[in-house]
Design a protein around this motif. Structure first.
Motif, PDB file in Angstrom:
ATOM      1  N   ARG A 111      29.622  36.867 -34.206  1.00  0.00           N
ATOM      2  CA  ARG A 111      30.035  37.971 -33.338  1.00  0.00           C
ATOM      3  C   ARG A 111      29.409  39.306 -33.754  1.00  0.00           C
ATOM      4  N   ARG A 112      29.410  39.604 -35.046  1.00  0.00           N
ATOM      5  CA  ARG A 112      28.887  40.908 -35.488  1.00  0.00           C
ATOM      6  C   ARG A 112      27.415  41.051 -35.151  1.00  0.00           C
ATOM      7  N   HIS A 113      26.637  39.976 -35.346  1.00  0.00           N
ATOM      8  CA  HIS A 113      25.204  40.040 -35.058  1.00  0.00           C
ATOM      9  C   HIS A 113      24.953  40.202 -33.556  1.00  0.00           C
ATOM     10  N   ILE A 114      25.784  39.544 -32.749  1.00  0.00           N
ATOM     11  CA  ILE A 114      25.647  39.689 -31.296  1.00  0.00           C
ATOM     12  C   ILE A 114      25.985  41.119 -30.877  1.00  0.00           C
ATOM     13  N   GLU A 115      27.063  41.660 -31.426  1.00  0.00           N
ATOM     14  CA  GLU A 115      27.426  43.041 -31.095  1.00  0.00           C
ATOM     15  C   GLU A 115      26.336  44.020 -31.518  1.00  0.00           C
ATOM     16  N   ASP A 116      25.732  43.777 -32.681  1.00  0.00           N
ATOM     17  CA  ASP A 116      24.635  44.640 -33.136  1.00  0.00           C
ATOM     18  C   ASP A 116      23.466  44.589 -32.161  1.00  0.00           C
ATOM     19  N   LYS A 117      23.100  43.386 -31.718  1.00  0.00           N
ATOM     20  CA  LYS A 117      21.991  43.238 -30.773  1.00  0.00           C
ATOM     21  C   LYS A 117      22.334  43.910 -29.451  1.00  0.00           C
ATOM     22  N   PHE A 118      23.572  43.743 -29.013  1.00  0.00           N
ATOM     23  CA  PHE A 118      24.060  44.351 -27.778  1.00  0.00           C
ATOM     24  C   PHE A 118      23.871  45.868 -27.848  1.00  0.00           C
ATOM     25  N   ARG A 119      24.343  46.478 -28.935  1.00  0.00           N
ATOM     26  CA  ARG A 119      24.253  47.941 -29.068  1.00  0.00           C
ATOM     27  C   ARG A 119      22.808  48.422 -29.123  1.00  0.00           C
ATOM     28  N   GLY A 187      41.771  37.542 -31.510  1.00  0.00           N
ATOM     29  CA  GLY A 187      40.764  36.580 -31.910  1.00  0.00           C
ATOM     30  C   GLY A 187      40.459  35.548 -30.850  1.00  0.00           C
ATOM     31  N   ASP A 188      41.167  35.562 -29.740  1.00  0.00           N
ATOM     32  CA  ASP A 188      40.840  34.624 -28.674  1.00  0.00           C
ATOM     33  C   ASP A 188      39.487  34.950 -28.100  1.00  0.00           C
ATOM     34  N   ALA A 189      38.897  33.960 -27.417  1.00  0.00           N
ATOM     35  CA  ALA A 189      37.573  34.161 -26.847  1.00  0.00           C
ATOM     36  C   ALA A 189      37.605  35.265 -25.811  1.00  0.00           C
ATOM     37  N   ASP A 190      36.610  36.102 -25.828  1.00  0.00           N
ATOM     38  CA  ASP A 190      36.500  37.159 -24.831  1.00  0.00           C
ATOM     39  C   ASP A 190      35.706  36.690 -23.633  1.00  0.00           C
ATOM     40  N   LYS A 210      34.360  35.249 -34.951  1.00  0.00           N
ATOM     41  CA  LYS A 210      33.226  35.532 -35.837  1.00  0.00           C
ATOM     42  C   LYS A 210      32.244  34.380 -35.934  1.00  0.00           C
ATOM     43  N   GLU A 211      32.771  33.150 -36.048  1.00  0.00           N
ATOM     44  CA  GLU A 211      31.920  32.018 -36.379  1.00  0.00           C
ATOM     45  C   GLU A 211      31.299  31.353 -35.163  1.00  0.00           C
TER      46      GLU A 211
END
Length: 247
Positions: A111-119, A187-190, A210-211
């Motif tokens: 999740r963190r890496h996806i959010e970073d790419k998104f931003r 923590g549920d899926a968005d 996260k995973e």
């Protein structure tokens, strides 16, 4: 993440982070006192304190006995961020320029890496953004989207709730319903996300915990065109439904 892990993200070792938290809570301490409070050897305590001084997280006061004072967390983090920004600018000047991005399909996990790419995709947008995502995820990137709107860039959003953002074109869609499970459970899926910037770059996949979060990123024209067509068709259906409802 607990406080120790967060501090380790700012370059402190685990031992240094423990001693730093102790100093913040207790005030000035000698190496002997720090070792006694934490139940560690004096050599480890002094090594950690020396590391804190070297990294700008503590100051020494040489009185009758040397004591160590913690730099405030706000000052320490601010200094570290400023320093990292300077290093970033230096690297950008010195590192060879990246070759033109090819059309490979890249898998981004976590999740963190996806959010970073998104931003970063939003930050680098030059003209327009098309984004289909649940409102709960949309809120995470509201600041970046508002900045694009303020810069007079086209922002088109498809989301699952009534959403307000002056200057953006917003469509309400039902596609995200029941993807996230109970709204009361952290923590549920968005749910699914689809992002297109400047008609050149695409990010698509699921933003969950996260995973398990996985997305596909590409500058491949075929993928970009496929997502654009899908979003365009969805917008047409929404407009048709709105027109029929008004009759």
């Amino acid at each position: 993440m607990d406080n120790i892990e967060l501090l380790m993200s700012f370059g402190l070792t685990r031992q240094e982070a423990r001693v730093y938290v102790l100093l913040l809570g207790e005030g000035a301490l000698s190496g002997y006192e720090a070792a006694k409070r934490l139940g560690i050897s004096r050599s480890n305590a002094y090594a950690a304190l020396a590391g804190l001084v070297d990294k700008g997280a503590a100051y020494m006061a040489e009185e009758q006995a040397v004591q160590y004072h913690a730099v405030s967390i706000k000052e320490f983090c601010s200094n570290k961020l400023h320093y990292m920004e300077e290093l970033s600018e230096t690297l950008e000047r010195q590192i060879p320029k990246q070759k033109q991005e090819d059309a490979k399909y890249l898998t981004i996990r976590g999740r963190r890496h996806i959010e970073d790419k998104f931003r970063n995709m939003l930050k680098e947008t030059k003209e327009r953004v098309y984004l289909s995502v649940s409102a709960s995820v949309l809120d995470l990137f509201r600041e970046e989207l508002l900045r694009l709107v303020a810069q007079k860039k086209k922002v088109v959003l498809l989301t699952d709730e009534e959403y307000s953002m002056d200057g953006a074109i917003i469509y309400r869609t039902k596609k995200f319903e029941n993807l996230s499970g109970s709204a009361d459970c952290e923590g549920d899926a968005d749910g699914q996300l689809r992002l297109i910037t400047d008609s050149n770059y695409a990010l698509t996949g699921e933003l969950q915990d996260k995973e398990t979060s996985t997305c596909l990123y590409s500058a491949n024209p075929n993928l970009v065109r496929l997502l654009k067509d899908a979003l365009a068709n969805e917008i047409r259906l929404i407009e048709i439904e709105k027109k029929d409802a008004s009759i």
